[in-house]
Write a protein that holds these residues in place. Sequence first.
Motif, short mmCIF file in Angstrom:
data_model
loop_
_atom_site.label_atom_id
_atom_site.label_comp_id
_atom_site.label_asym_id
_atom_site.label_seq_id
_atom_site.Cartn_x
_atom_site.Cartn_y
_atom_site.Cartn_z
N ASN A 97 3.97 5.92 16.72
CA ASN A 97 3.40 5.96 18.06
C ASN A 97 1.93 6.38 18.05
O ASN A 97 1.53 7.31 18.75
N GLN A 98 1.14 5.74 17.19
CA GLN A 98 -0.29 6.04 17.08
C GLN A 98 -1.07 4.72 17.22
O GLN A 98 -0.53 3.66 16.91
N PRO A 99 -2.32 4.79 17.69
CA PRO A 99 -3.10 3.57 17.89
C PRO A 99 -3.49 2.87 16.58
O PRO A 99 -3.66 1.65 16.58
N SER A 100 -3.66 3.61 15.48
CA SER A 100 -4.08 2.97 14.24
C SER A 100 -3.48 3.68 13.03
O SER A 100 -2.96 4.80 13.14
N ILE A 101 -3.59 3.03 11.88
CA ILE A 101 -3.09 3.63 10.64
C ILE A 101 -3.81 4.94 10.38
O ILE A 101 -3.22 5.92 9.94
N GLU A 102 -5.11 4.96 10.66
CA GLU A 102 -5.90 6.16 10.45
C GLU A 102 -5.32 7.34 11.24
O GLU A 102 -5.19 8.44 10.71
N GLU A 103 -4.94 7.08 12.51
CA GLU A 103 -4.37 8.15 13.34
C GLU A 103 -3.04 8.60 12.76
O GLU A 103 -2.72 9.78 12.77
N VAL A 104 -2.26 7.65 12.25
CA VAL A 104 -0.98 7.99 11.64
C VAL A 104 -1.23 8.96 10.48
O VAL A 104 -0.58 10.00 10.35
N PHE A 105 -2.22 8.61 9.68
CA PHE A 105 -2.53 9.39 8.49
C PHE A 105 -2.94 10.81 8.86
O PHE A 105 -2.46 11.79 8.30
N ILE A 106 -3.85 10.91 9.86
CA ILE A 106 -4.37 12.22 10.25
C ILE A 106 -3.25 13.08 10.85
O ILE A 106 -3.11 14.27 10.52
N ALA A 107 -2.42 12.45 11.68
CA ALA A 107 -1.31 13.19 12.28
C ALA A 107 -0.37 13.71 11.20
O ALA A 107 0.09 14.85 11.22
N LEU A 108 -0.18 12.86 10.21
CA LEU A 108 0.72 13.20 9.11
C LEU A 108 0.18 14.37 8.29
O LEU A 108 0.90 15.30 7.94
N GLN A 109 -1.13 14.30 8.03
CA GLN A 109 -1.76 15.33 7.24
C GLN A 109 -1.69 16.67 7.97
O GLN A 109 -1.41 17.71 7.38
N ALA A 110 -1.92 16.64 9.30
CA ALA A 110 -1.86 17.86 10.10
C ALA A 110 -0.46 18.45 10.03
O ALA A 110 -0.28 19.65 9.87
N LYS A 111 0.54 17.56 10.08
CA LYS A 111 1.93 18.02 10.03
C LYS A 111 2.23 18.66 8.66
O LYS A 111 2.85 19.71 8.57
N ASP A 112 1.71 18.01 7.61
CA ASP A 112 1.88 18.51 6.24
C ASP A 112 1.29 19.90 6.09
O ASP A 112 1.90 20.80 5.54
N GLU A 113 0.05 20.03 6.60
CA GLU A 113 -0.63 21.31 6.46
C GLU A 113 0.07 22.37 7.27
O GLU A 113 0.16 23.53 6.87
N GLY A 114 0.60 21.98 8.44
CA GLY A 114 1.37 22.92 9.26
C GLY A 114 2.60 23.41 8.52
O GLY A 114 2.89 24.60 8.50
N ALA A 115 3.27 22.48 7.85
CA ALA A 115 4.49 22.83 7.11
C ALA A 115 4.17 23.72 5.92
O ALA A 115 4.96 24.59 5.56
N GLY A 129 0.83 -1.21 0.00
CA GLY A 129 0.00 0.00 0.00
C GLY A 129 0.85 1.25 0.00
O GLY A 129 1.85 1.35 0.72
N LEU A 130 0.47 2.20 -0.86
CA LEU A 130 1.18 3.48 -0.91
C LEU A 130 0.21 4.52 -0.37
O LEU A 130 -0.85 4.77 -0.97
N LEU A 131 0.55 5.11 0.77
CA LEU A 131 -0.37 6.03 1.42
C LEU A 131 0.24 7.42 1.51
O LEU A 131 1.45 7.59 1.45
N GLY A 132 -0.64 8.38 1.70
CA GLY A 132 -0.17 9.74 1.87
C GLY A 132 -1.29 10.69 1.49
O GLY A 132 -2.16 10.33 0.72
N PRO A 133 -1.26 11.90 2.04
CA PRO A 133 -2.29 12.89 1.71
C PRO A 133 -2.23 13.26 0.23
O PRO A 133 -1.27 12.94 -0.46
N ASN A 134 -3.29 13.94 -0.26
CA ASN A 134 -3.29 14.41 -1.65
C ASN A 134 -2.07 15.30 -1.89
O ASN A 134 -1.73 16.12 -1.06
N GLY A 135 -1.42 15.10 -3.00
CA GLY A 135 -0.27 15.93 -3.34
C GLY A 135 1.02 15.43 -2.71
O GLY A 135 2.04 16.10 -2.76
N SER A 136 1.00 14.23 -2.12
CA SER A 136 2.21 13.74 -1.47
C SER A 136 3.14 13.05 -2.47
O SER A 136 4.27 12.73 -2.14
N GLY A 137 2.66 12.82 -3.69
CA GLY A 137 3.53 12.24 -4.72
C GLY A 137 3.18 10.81 -5.09
O GLY A 137 3.92 10.16 -5.83
N LYS A 138 2.01 10.31 -4.62
CA LYS A 138 1.63 8.93 -4.91
C LYS A 138 1.43 8.69 -6.41
O LYS A 138 1.99 7.76 -6.99
N THR A 139 0.60 9.57 -7.00
CA THR A 139 0.28 9.36 -8.41
C THR A 139 1.51 9.56 -9.29
O THR A 139 1.73 8.79 -10.23
#
Lengths: 247, 376
Positions: free
Chosen positions: A227-245, A35-45
Amino acid sequence: MSEVAVRTVALHKRFGALVAVEGLDLEIKRGEVFGLLGPNGSGKTTTIRMLCGLMVPTSGTGTVAGFDIVRESESVRGAIGYMSQRFGLYDDLTVAENLRFYSTVYGLHGRERDARLAEHSAALGLTERLGQLAGTLSGGWKQRLALACATAHRPQMLFLDEPTAGVDPAARRAFWQSIYVLASEGTTILVTTHYMDEAERCQRLAFLSRGHLIGVGTPKEITTQFNQPSIEEVFIALQAKDEGAAA
Amino acid sequence: MTLRERVRAWRFWPMLWKEFIQMRRDRLTFGMMTFLPAVQLMLFGYAIQTDVRHLPLVVLDESRSAESRALVTTMVNTRTFDLVGPVASRAEALRAIEHGEARAALVIPPDYLTKLARGETAVAQLLVDAADPQTSGSAMSSALLAAQARGLALIAARTGRAPPIEVRVRPWYNPEQRSALFIVPGVIGVLLTITMTLVTSTAIVRERERGTLEQLIVTPIGGTSLMLGKLVPFVLVGYVQMTVVMLLGRVIFGLPVRGSLPTLYLFTVAFITASLGIGLLISTVAKSQAQAMQLSFFFMLPNILLSGYIFPREAMPEPAQWIGLALPLTYFLKVLRGILLKGVGAEALWREGVILCGLATFLLAVSVRRFRKTIE
């Protein structure tokens, strides 16, 4: 045959000033559901397009099914199957005609093709709908047909770019069952998705963020790493970090 | 691989197969390709009459003599005018023109016969509705010619001598001067332009809109097979349309084929290629089918107006003529009319052929380059 289906080394892609993918090192084993995951614009496509030989990397190298993605892109295309969110079906052709068209384009001919298509459509439950126009199928059936079209030629490697977007849960479940069957037959699968339950069905995951690979591993390794309870939490934390950056 | 296997493995074939199925199922396109030729032919063949005939004429004959009636007969015999009735006064004649019942009124004064008898110049007057310059122009020249003919006949009768000069006109290629004969070859050119630009560009844009173009590019089909598979069906359609229009033209309008058909079909390759280039170019610019359609219509307008399809290029201001020179249709019309109506061959049309080939090469090269960029 090599046990590695996909390998990239320092893959870069720039569009002018924008860096879409930066220094991507990736290794996918044969028969793996990756699986290749990441927010929109992260370079998946962009990554998938480079691997399919549709886009030439700015720098770096990569191989898919043993072929160089730049020098042997023609051979890469013959060895892979590709299915996108848009399915790429001809609405004005029947199910049978869509299958026949794509399999012939992939180099199947005559009796061999007809036998393969009969077996393949039976395996995917499409036999009863062969005469129906693809445009009149429901989303789930279209998805099943798109998968059939992308795999009739028995590709070594299958790229699925958000294949389950806009499809109901029952169809999604059936779709994943087909994916596992393909994987058990030795097909390597690279899938992108926004559904986290699907992400957890992958054997290994890679997280992309702003063109960088920031984590690879089994779903369990990923949750531990971040250090997150689920993949979903990892994703959301990541997206928040991305948007912050970005801000 | 043997040659046979190679031919079979060519990925152009499935593309072609698919295109024909889609063409058959797409009612709009199918209709455009079958009805359009027939409708265009009837519409343009019958409706476009640049020769003016049967203008309604009223006559105010205040002379009421055999001479005045002879003048009216001469006028009517030109077939430009149809006598719709006598009127009793100038006011009535004016009203007839104002109400559109007549386009011209002939006024013959009471002294017409007396002046003639005295050997003076008898004067008659033609009032013409000149709002439409083309119609009135031909009404006026017809009336003048009729009067002169009548005058010469009178002089000849008086002096017993033949008129000193006579110009005998022999209209070649289209002796009855029927507009249809001039228009029908043009319909072929215009139809091919529509099919190659509008139908082709929308067909390609449709693939992009539906995401199938992306899907195709990921397959091993290759750019050449993709483009050929997309374009070749329309070339065949173009040839069928051309043949149908020529057959219909022959049955309905008696269109002659005086030159060599193989030569015509050969020249057509260059024209079709040039037009396909434009269609492909439109498909690389347009983001949706609607846009492709608008762009194609935008391109059709100068083709219909400036190529010499209906309006003579000689009558256009120079800048308009230059634009016409950039249109493949301008040259193809000369080829069509030259071969069908005049019966000339490549020896007379090689210049048009060279220019068409040049335009075709240029347009196709540019559009294929652009198209390749859009799929990579």
